[in-house]
Enzyme design. Structure first.
Site, PDB file in Angstrom:
ATOM      1  CG  HIS A   1      -1.847  -1.146   1.368  1.00  0.00           C
ATOM      2  ND1 HIS A   1      -2.336  -1.850   2.358  1.00  0.00           N
ATOM      3  CD2 HIS A   1      -2.470  -1.820   0.352  1.00  0.00           C
ATOM      4  CE1 HIS A   1      -3.248  -2.805   2.012  1.00  0.00           C
ATOM      5  NE2 HIS A   1      -3.226  -2.933   0.884  1.00  0.00           N
TER       6      HIS A   1
ATOM      7  CD  GLU B   1      -0.426   0.288   4.407  1.00  0.00           C
ATOM      8  OE1 GLU B   1       0.006  -0.191   4.452  1.00  0.00           O
ATOM      9  OE2 GLU B   1      -1.947   0.585   4.401  1.00  0.00           O
TER      10      GLU B   1
ATOM     11  CG  HIS C   1       0.891  -3.649   5.350  1.00  0.00           C
ATOM     12  ND1 HIS C   1      -0.096  -3.215   4.386  1.00  0.00           N
ATOM     13  CD2 HIS C   1       1.282  -4.792   4.970  1.00  0.00           C
ATOM     14  CE1 HIS C   1       0.109  -4.164   3.160  1.00  0.00           C
ATOM     15  NE2 HIS C   1       0.728  -5.097   3.857  1.00  0.00           N
TER      16      HIS C   1
ATOM     17  CD  GLU D   1      -1.257  -3.252   9.232  1.00  0.00           C
ATOM     18  OE1 GLU D   1      -0.938  -2.106   9.044  1.00  0.00           O
ATOM     19  OE2 GLU D   1      -1.774  -3.965   8.342  1.00  0.00           O
TER      20      GLU D   1
END
Length: 374
Positions: A166, A169, A259, A335
Site C-alpha cells: 500500500h 504506508e 504495512h 502494522e
C-alpha cells in the site's frame, strides 16, 4: 501563496486558495476510485502567514477514523518532519499552521521518495554479499527491484521481507531501510549471526507506481496488491505476480509483510491464524516472535490489533495468508501507526527514525525464533 503537488507522491486538489485563512482542498482518489486518504502538497509564499487549510472530502476517505487524534506531518527541508495539529469535526479536516519558512510541505506521513529508494538500492548493492535484481516492470513500466543479501544454498534459510504494498504506508519503507541497514552492519553480532544462516530477499517498495502517483492503497491499474495474491496477473497486478513467482522458485521459511494502519495508534502483528495449514507449531513460532519483539521494543504491543480470523476463514488473497499456506512458514503482517504509539507517545508522533529503529528490532525477534522456523 501557491499550492502545488506536481511532484513525487504529490496529491491534492485545490478548490479555492484565494484566502489564506480559508484554503479549500480535496484529496484525489487512487486509480480505481475506491480508495483515497494520502495527501502530500507544498504551500509556497506563506512565511509568517496564518494558514487554515480545509480538506473538504475528509469524511469520504477510506478510513475516516484515521483523522481522530491525528496530527499532520510537515517539513521545511523535506528531511526533518514535525507534527502540526489538525481538527476533525466529522466532515472536514482543518489544519491551522503559520509556516516559519517560505515553503512548507504537508503530508499524511513523512514521504519516502523514489529518489531515496534508488539511492538506498544503489548503496546496498555495493555492500559485500548483496545483489540487486530487477524482477520485472510495474504497470507504469517502473522497475520492481529485489535486494538479495547472502548467497543462496541449501544450508541457508530463505527469509522474505516486503514493504509498501500500500503505497501511502510510507512508514513501511522507512522500517525496511532500518532493517537492511542493520543487516549490512558487519559490526553487529546479530546481523552477522543471521547472515551466516540465512539468505534475505527484500522488496522495499512493492508499489512504486502508487508511491509516485500519491495513492493510498492501489497500484496504477487500480488494484489493491494485498488482495491479489491468490490470482495475480501481469495486466492488473504484475508486482505481486513477479514477487510470487520468484518466491515459488526459491521457497520461504519466513515472511514479513510491512504495512501501516490509519486508525490504530499501535505497532502490532497480524498473523495467519485462519489459514487451513495453521496448527500449534505455527502458533508457537508466532508467539516466540512477538514475545521477543516485546522484550526488545517498548514501541511494540500485543493487546491491540485486528480481530483473529476463525479457523479456515482466512482471506487467501492477502500476502501473509497466501504465503503461510503455500510454504507452511511463519508468515505475518506487521502494522505501524500513522498517528503515534498510544503507550509510548513522542512529540513528533510515529516518524521515520522510530520506524527505522523498529525495523532494526525485527532482527532480534527473528534471531530468537530462527531455530524453530522449520
Amino acid at each position: 501563496m501557491h499550492i502545488s503537488s506536481a511532484f513525487d507522491s504529490g496529491n491534492i486538489v485545490v478548490l479555492d486558495a484565494q484566502r489564506a485563512d480559508d484554503v479549500q482542498l480535496e484529496i484525489r482518489p487512487d486509480a480505481g476510485e475506491d480508495h483515497f486518504q494520502w495527501f502530500h502538497f507544498r504551500v509556497s509564499g506563506a512565511r509568517d502567514t496564518a494558514l487554515r487549510l480545509r480538506i473538504l472530502n475528509a469524511a469520504k476517505v477510506s478510513y475516516p477514523d484515521g483523522w481522530v487524534d491525528y496530527r499532520v506531518c510537515a517539513s521545511y527541508d523535506r528531511d526533518e518532519w514535525f507534527r502540526v495539529d489538525a481538527h476533525w469535526d466529522g466532515e472536514v479536516l482543518t489544519i491551522d499552521h503559520t509556516p516559519e519558512a517560505d515553503a512548507v510541505h504537508y503530508a499524511y506521513f513523512a514521504p519516502y521518495s523514489l529518489e531515496r529508494h534508488a539511492d538506498f538500492l544503489a548503496a546496498a548493492q555495493c555492500e559485500p554479499g548483496v545483489s540487486l535484481q530487477r524482477l520485472g516492470a510495474t504497470v507504469d513500466g517502473r522497475d520492481l527491484d529485489l535486494l538479495r543479501i547472502g548467497t543462496p544454498d541449501q544450508q541457508r534459510r530463505p527469509i522474505w521481507i516486503i514493504a509498501r504494498q500500500h503505497p501511502g504506508e510510507s512508514m513501511a519503507q522507512w522500517l525496511a531501510e532500518g532493517l537492511v541497514e542493520r543487516l549490512l552492519d558487519e559490526d553487529d553480532a546479530v546481523a552477522r549471526w543471521l547472515r551466516a544462516r540465512a539468505t534475505f530477499y527484500v522488496v522495499p517498495n512493492m508499489n512504486p507506481d502508487g508511491s509516485t502517483r500519491g495513492h493510498l492503497r492501489n497500484n496504477a491499474a487500480g488494484a489493491n496488491l494485498n488482495r491479489e495474491w491468490q490470482s495475480p496477473s501481469m495486466e492488473r497486478s504484475p508486482e505481486v505476480l513477479l514477487v510470487r513467482e520468484h518466491m515459488k522458485q526459491i521457497g520461504a521459511d519466513f515472511f514479513l509483510d510491512v504495512h501501516g494502519d490509519e486508525a490504530l495508534p499501535y505497532n502490532f502483528i497480524s498473523g495467519a491464524e485462519g489459514i487451513p495449514a495453521w496448527d500449534q507449531s505455527h502458533a508457537l513460532r508466532q508467539k516466540a516472535y512477538t514475545d521477543a519483539l516485546l522484550a526488545v521494543s517498548p514501541d511494540f504491543q500485543t493487546t491491540h490489533g485486528y480481530d483473529v480470523a476463525s479457523p479456515g476463514e482466512a482471506n487467501m488473497t492477502m500476502a501473509s495468508n497466501w504465503v503461510g499456506q503455500q510454504f507452511g512458514c511463519l508468515s505475518m503482517t506487521l502494522e505501524q501507526p500513522f498517528k503515534d504509539t498510544a503507550d509510548t507517545p513522542h512529540p513528533h508522533g510515529w516518524n521515520p527514525e522510530r520506524a527505522r529503529q523498529f525495523g532494526r528490532s525485527q532482527l532480534d525477534a527473528l534471531r530468537a525464533v530462527f531455530d524453530a522456523l522449520r
